[in-house]
Design a protein around this motif. Sequence first.
Motif, mmCIF file in Angstrom:
data_model
loop_
_atom_site.group_PDB
_atom_site.id
_atom_site.type_symbol
_atom_site.label_atom_id
_atom_site.label_comp_id
_atom_site.label_asym_id
_atom_site.label_seq_id
_atom_site.Cartn_x
_atom_site.Cartn_y
_atom_site.Cartn_z
ATOM 1 N N ASP A 141 -11.142 -26.247 24.421
ATOM 2 C CA ASP A 141 -11.098 -27.450 25.725
ATOM 3 C C ASP A 141 -11.104 -29.044 24.590
ATOM 4 O O ASP A 141 -11.319 -30.141 24.920
ATOM 5 N N ASP A 142 -10.388 -28.828 23.175
ATOM 6 C CA ASP A 142 -10.806 -29.449 22.701
ATOM 7 C C ASP A 142 -9.510 -29.972 22.151
ATOM 8 O O ASP A 142 -8.320 -28.970 21.381
ATOM 9 N N ARG A 143 -8.809 -30.875 22.563
ATOM 10 C CA ARG A 143 -7.184 -31.036 22.474
ATOM 11 C C ARG A 143 -6.774 -31.287 21.208
ATOM 12 O O ARG A 143 -5.229 -31.297 20.891
ATOM 13 N N GLU A 144 -7.430 -32.329 20.641
ATOM 14 C CA GLU A 144 -6.976 -32.398 18.969
ATOM 15 C C GLU A 144 -6.468 -31.055 18.340
ATOM 16 O O GLU A 144 -5.839 -30.872 17.510
ATOM 17 N N ILE A 145 -7.516 -30.188 18.280
ATOM 18 C CA ILE A 145 -7.172 -28.705 18.038
ATOM 19 C C ILE A 145 -6.176 -27.574 18.799
ATOM 20 O O ILE A 145 -5.909 -27.243 17.806
ATOM 21 N N VAL A 146 -6.547 -27.933 19.750
ATOM 22 C CA VAL A 146 -5.879 -27.025 20.299
ATOM 23 C C VAL A 146 -3.921 -27.953 19.654
ATOM 24 O O VAL A 146 -2.899 -27.206 19.313
ATOM 25 N N LYS A 147 -3.578 -29.457 19.880
ATOM 26 C CA LYS A 147 -2.488 -30.475 19.541
ATOM 27 C C LYS A 147 -2.427 -29.649 18.220
ATOM 28 O O LYS A 147 -1.081 -29.347 17.664
ATOM 29 N N ALA A 148 -3.312 -29.767 16.904
ATOM 30 C CA ALA A 148 -2.946 -28.850 16.057
ATOM 31 C C ALA A 148 -2.610 -27.365 15.332
ATOM 32 O O ALA A 148 -1.508 -27.060 14.588
ATOM 33 N N ILE A 149 -3.033 -26.922 15.964
ATOM 34 C CA ILE A 149 -2.812 -25.343 15.976
ATOM 35 C C ILE A 149 -1.306 -24.825 16.573
ATOM 36 O O ILE A 149 -0.080 -24.371 16.013
ATOM 37 N N ALA A 150 -0.688 -26.201 17.510
ATOM 38 C CA ALA A 150 0.427 -25.880 18.136
ATOM 39 C C ALA A 150 1.540 -26.352 17.691
ATOM 40 O O ALA A 150 2.453 -25.421 16.990
#
Length: 231
Positions: A10-19
């Motif tokens: 749910d933390d979009r910044e974490i999703v973005k970083a992993i992506a």
Amino acid sequence: MNECVLVVDDDREIVKAIAILLEKEGYEVLRAYDGLQALELAAENRVQLMIIDVMMPRLDGLSAVLRLREKRNIPIIVLSAKSEDSDKILGLSMGADDYVTKPFHPQELAARVRSHLRRYNSLGDVNAAGKHVIRSGRLSYDTAQRILQADGEPVRLTATETRIVDLLMRNLGRVFPAEEIYRRVWEEEAYAPENTVMVHIRRIREKIELNPKEPEYLKVVWGIGYKIEKK
């Protein structure tokens, strides 16, 4: 065709970083921000691995893992800010293959993704010369197709569970310490692997034993390790 990884947090910044990290590694990345969206994407796409956070709105990560496991056996890596052993054991018990604590090192996460996908994809390889079935009482294991049967019925195993079964069925009666099982199955050096291996052993028992609390086949030799009995 690139391998597809679903990243859920749910933390979009974490999703973005992993992506960004995984796309640099050559993977196709799908993004979701809660458990329900993750299940929808997993049902609609050829996802081969999922990285999922525990605490999320609408549907938490562990509940999503449970639902996904009813239909898919893809590798699942759980992300969590909690590092206690009890939380790791809970995540693995719900069907996850691995557990990574936040904050994580990006290269370690990438290495775990590579390792799990390599094992998952290798399950389709035929390493045996021709069809070879190993039998022990109610159990039979086809080493070519890597299919375990109990009483003639196929047992639904995750990729990690299959690797453990493959090791133990090919070596009936031999006792493997948890450290050696971890090293062979996870293909990395073991650091306090007892809980991780124990949880996977327990899940396999629940699938193959008539009474998992009094196992007839997959047994622990206290102080040494685990084995599947030769019958």
